[in-house]
Design an enzyme around this catalytic site. Structure first.
Site, PDB file in Angstrom:
ATOM      1  N   PRO A  10       0.688  -1.318   0.053  1.00 11.60           N
ATOM      2  CA  PRO A  10      -0.212  -0.135  -0.186  1.00 11.60           C
ATOM      3  C   PRO A  10       0.679   1.118  -0.024  1.00 11.60           C
ATOM      4  O   PRO A  10       2.019   1.308   0.444  1.00 11.60           O
ATOM      5  CB  PRO A  10      -0.879  -0.150   1.253  1.00 11.60           C
ATOM      6  N   ASN A  11       0.235   2.126  -0.802  1.00  8.58           N
ATOM      7  CA  ASN A  11       0.901   3.635  -0.772  1.00  8.58           C
ATOM      8  C   ASN A  11       2.210   3.730  -1.636  1.00  8.58           C
ATOM      9  O   ASN A  11       2.745   4.807  -1.964  1.00  8.58           O
ATOM     10  CB  ASN A  11       0.928   4.189   0.440  1.00  8.58           C
ATOM     11  N   ARG A  18       5.194  10.717  -2.522  1.00  6.75           N
ATOM     12  CA  ARG A  18       4.808  10.674  -1.257  1.00  6.75           C
ATOM     13  C   ARG A  18       6.045  11.150  -0.395  1.00  6.75           C
ATOM     14  O   ARG A  18       7.169  10.340  -0.559  1.00  6.75           O
ATOM     15  CB  ARG A  18       4.393   9.332  -1.050  1.00  6.75           C
ATOM     16  N   TYR A  23      11.175   8.943   1.729  1.00  6.52           N
ATOM     17  CA  TYR A  23      11.156   7.727   0.630  1.00  6.52           C
ATOM     18  C   TYR A  23      11.828   7.976  -0.658  1.00  6.52           C
ATOM     19  O   TYR A  23      11.890   7.180  -1.729  1.00  6.52           O
ATOM     20  CB  TYR A  23       9.681   7.225   0.322  1.00  6.52           C
ATOM     21  N   ASN A  74       8.180  -5.647  -0.501  1.00  6.03           N
ATOM     22  CA  ASN A  74       7.906  -4.295   0.195  1.00  6.03           C
ATOM     23  C   ASN A  74       6.729  -4.177   0.595  1.00  6.03           C
ATOM     24  O   ASN A  74       5.733  -3.856  -0.255  1.00  6.03           O
ATOM     25  CB  ASN A  74       8.309  -2.966  -0.284  1.00  6.03           C
ATOM     26  N   ALA A  77       3.110  -0.503   4.976  1.00 11.05           N
ATOM     27  CA  ALA A  77       2.465  -0.649   6.476  1.00 11.05           C
ATOM     28  C   ALA A  77       1.816  -1.863   6.743  1.00 11.05           C
ATOM     29  O   ALA A  77       2.099  -2.236   8.140  1.00 11.05           O
ATOM     30  CB  ALA A  77       1.338   0.541   6.658  1.00 11.05           C
ATOM     31  N   GLU A  98      12.867  -9.104   2.246  1.00 10.62           N
ATOM     32  CA  GLU A  98      12.026  -7.936   2.843  1.00 10.62           C
ATOM     33  C   GLU A  98      12.685  -6.915   2.393  1.00 10.62           C
ATOM     34  O   GLU A  98      13.898  -6.566   2.873  1.00 10.62           O
ATOM     35  CB  GLU A  98      11.634  -8.189   4.448  1.00 10.62           C
ATOM     36  N   HIS A 100      12.660  -2.274   2.593  1.00  7.59           N
ATOM     37  CA  HIS A 100      12.137  -0.892   2.847  1.00  7.59           C
ATOM     38  C   HIS A 100      12.946   0.232   2.449  1.00  7.59           C
ATOM     39  O   HIS A 100      14.104  -0.017   2.545  1.00  7.59           O
ATOM     40  CB  HIS A 100      12.002  -0.751   4.360  1.00  7.59           C
ATOM     41  N   ARG A 107      12.831   4.827  12.902  1.00  2.00           N
ATOM     42  CA  ARG A 107      11.750   5.752  12.854  1.00  2.00           C
ATOM     43  C   ARG A 107      10.876   5.379  13.774  1.00  2.00           C
ATOM     44  O   ARG A 107      11.324   4.902  15.071  1.00  2.00           O
ATOM     45  CB  ARG A 107      10.766   5.408  11.524  1.00  2.00           C
TER      46      ARG A 107
END
Ligand code: DQA
Length: 148
Positions: A10-11, A18, A23, A74, A77, A98, A100, A107
C-alpha cells in the site's frame, strides 16, 4: 533462469511524490524498471506487482508458488500489522527478501516490528530505491547457494 516477483504494498504507487524526504523522489515505475533491468543483467526475470489491498497481495503470493522462484517484498504498512501476509509467505515456502526504502528501525516505535521478518530470508532497509536491486542480488545469491 530465475524468476523473481517484486511485490509492493500500500501507498507505494505514490513513490516519487509521497513524503520524498522519507522515501526519495524515485517513482514506482522507475523502481520497477530498474528491477527488471537488474534482473535481466543478472540472467533472471523480474515481474512487478503493486497493490494497495491486503487480499490482492496475498493472492499474488499464492500465485507465485510454482511460477516464481522467490519474492522481493515491500509490504509497506502491512509489514507492521499483517499476520495474514506472514501466513501467506509461510504457506508458499518461497524465499522472501523484505525491503523498505526507509530505515524502519530509526523511525517510530510501531515501525520497528515486522511480521514479515520471521518468515523472510533477510531484511534490507534504509537504502532507498537501491534496496530493491540489493534485494534481487541477495535473492539470486540465496537461490544459487541453494542450487549448488
Ligand atoms: C516502508 C516503511 C513502512 O513503515 C511504511 O508504512 C511504508 C513504506 C518503506 O519502504 O520504507 O509504507 O515499507
Amino acid at each position: 533462469m530465475s524468476r523473481i516477483l517484486v511485490l509492493n504494498g500500500p501507498n507505494l504507487n505514490l513513490l516519487g511524490t509521497r513524503q520524498p524526504e522519507v522515501y526519495g523522489s524515485t517513482t514506482l515505475a522507475m523502481v520497477e524498471g530498474a528491477c527488471r533491468q537488474h534482473a535481466q543483467t543478472s540472467g533472471a526475470v523480474a515481474t512487478c506487482i503493486q497493490s494497495n489491498h491486503e487480499g490482492a497481495l496475498i493472492d499474488a503470493i499464492h500465485a507465485a508458488k510454482g511460477t516464481q522462484d522467490g519474492i522481493v517484498l515491500n509490504a509497506g504498512a502491512y509489514t507492521h500489522t499483517s499476520i495474514a501476509l506472514m501466513d501467506a509467505i509461510a504457506s508458499v515456502e518461497l524465499p522472501v527478501i523484505e525491503v523498505h526504502l526507509s530505515n524502519i528501525h530509526a523511525r517510530e516505535q510501531f515501525r520497528h516490528h515486522s511480521f514479515i521478518a520471521p518468515v523472510a530470508i533477510g531484511q534490507i532497509c534504509g537504502f532507498g530505491a537501491q534496496g530493491y536491486t540489493l534485494a534481487i542480488d541477495a535473492l539470486l545469491g540465496h537461490l544459487k547457494e541453494r542450487a549448488d
